[in-house]
Scaffold this motif. Structure first.
Motif, PDB file in Angstrom:
ATOM      1  N   ILE A 109       0.839  -1.196   0.000  1.00 53.60           N
ATOM      2  CA  ILE A 109       0.000   0.000   0.000  1.00 53.60           C
ATOM      3  C   ILE A 109       0.875   1.248   0.000  1.00 53.60           C
ATOM      4  N   ARG A 110       1.900   1.260   0.854  1.00 57.90           N
ATOM      5  CA  ARG A 110       2.807   2.419   0.908  1.00 57.90           C
ATOM      6  C   ARG A 110       3.552   2.598  -0.406  1.00 57.90           C
ATOM      7  N   GLU A 111       3.930   1.475  -1.023  1.00 57.85           N
ATOM      8  CA  GLU A 111       4.633   1.550  -2.310  1.00 57.85           C
ATOM      9  C   GLU A 111       3.733   2.158  -3.387  1.00 57.85           C
ATOM     10  N   LYS A 112       2.459   1.777  -3.343  1.00 58.83           N
ATOM     11  CA  LYS A 112       1.531   2.236  -4.392  1.00 58.83           C
ATOM     12  C   LYS A 112       1.007   3.639  -4.126  1.00 58.83           C
ATOM     13  N   TYR A 113       0.798   3.955  -2.838  1.00 59.47           N
ATOM     14  CA  TYR A 113       0.236   5.263  -2.477  1.00 59.47           C
ATOM     15  C   TYR A 113       1.145   5.923  -1.421  1.00 59.47           C
ATOM     16  N   PRO A 114       2.347   6.334  -1.809  1.00 63.78           N
ATOM     17  CA  PRO A 114       3.312   6.847  -0.818  1.00 63.78           C
ATOM     18  C   PRO A 114       2.847   8.092  -0.082  1.00 63.78           C
ATOM     19  N   HIS A 115       1.901   8.829  -0.642  1.00 62.45           N
ATOM     20  CA  HIS A 115       1.408  10.049  -0.006  1.00 62.45           C
ATOM     21  C   HIS A 115       0.048   9.841   0.653  1.00 62.45           C
TER      22      HIS A 115
END
Length: 300
Positions: A109-115
């Motif tokens: 999830i962090r990789e795909k939506y870092p912000h």
């Protein structure tokens, strides 16, 4: 009268012979497990139970082991219980902020939506939590339920006392605080008890139970652990847990799950490997060999 007594004696002998055979077989299996565990530098814990027959085998069953991501299984159970109670909807959108994302460890999830600044349904979060072992998904589920203590209380309320869920994923993946992960612990016996309750008792609705079983049966990590030496196509509903390797020591390398046997029976099994000075391949092989030994003992 003599004939009837003879038949009675034969029956008693047969019962004791069968009991002795089962006990002998379990002792042989336990020795196999001990031999496998003895070939790796680290602590190994095992508890397996055939759900239909209650046959068991154990090794260090009451020792405490760090769970790492294995605890995402009870986290998912606790959330699905709240869905069943009407506190959440499975397709309810959940707003995710950047502050909700773990700063280290595995998180697609962090990789795909870092912000952050994205909404995912609860169903998607549960999927990420189990199938991808996503740390951010786990911590978002913790946040929704009020923190690790709430999940721990749920597990304790099921009568499983030797599991302790104390910290978030963000806390336990910090490399500069390796001791934190040991606060999330379980004994092999307790984790297998939780698997058994989940699989055999109506503690979740049919739809919630089926969904979690689906996620665990299609979980990506750990293909070479419980499943590693089993026949192709064997159904294994499982959840792994893996720590960092620091100065050559891996604090946790685990796999827990329910294995479907060809005779239709099911084995709930926990294999924990802790504080191992071994390669990933050696750790995987230890779990795979133990699972295969259990399979061979009970598959017929």
């Amino acid at each position: 009268m003599i004939k009837r007594n003879s038949l009675f004696i034969c029956a008693i002998v047969a019962i004791f012979s069968c009991s002795f055979s089962n006990a002998s077989g379990q002792q042989t299996l336990r020795q196999q497990i001990a031999d496998i565990a003895g070939n790796i530098s680290g602590k190994v814990g095992v508890y397996a139970r055939v759900l239909e027959t209650n046959d068991t085998v154990s090794f260090n069953r009451d020792e405490k082991f760090p769970m790492q991501s294995v605890y995402k299984f009870p986290v998912a159970m606790a959330m699905l219980k709240q869905v069943d109670a009407g506190k959440f909807r499975i397709d309810q959108p959940i707003k995710i902020l950047k502050s909700d994302l773990t700063t280290d460890g595995h998180s697609p999830i962090r990789e795909k939506y870092p912000h952050g600044n994205v909404s995912l349904t609860l169903r998607e979060l549960l999927d990420y939590n189990i199938r991808e072992s996503d740390g951010s998904a786990c911590d978002i589920l913790f946040k929704l339920m009020g923190g690790p203590a709430k999940v721990n209380a749920y597990v304790q309320g099921l009568g499983v006392k030797q599991i302790n869920i104390a910290t978030t994923e963000q806390a336990q993946v910090q490399r500069n605080e390796p001791a934190t992960q040991y606060k999330n612990w379980s004994t092999p016996l307790a984790m297998t008890q939780l698997l058994e309750k989940f699989y055999t008792m109506p503690i979740l609705s049919d739809s919630s139970r089926s969904y979690l079983l689906y996620l665990m049966s299609h979980s990506g990590p750990g293909a070479k652990r419980l499943k590693g030496l089993l026949p192709a196509g064997t159904v294994v509903a499982h959840k792994t847990g893996t720590s960092w390797t620091v100065e050559g020591i891996t604090a946790a390398h685990n796999d827990i799950g329910v294995i479907t046997l060809p005779n239709g029976n099911h084995i709930a099994v926990t294999v924990f490997v802790s504080d191992a000075r071994a390669t990933e391949e050696e750790r995987d092989a230890t779990i795979a060999k133990i699972a295969k030994a259990v399979w061979d003992a009970y598959a017929h």
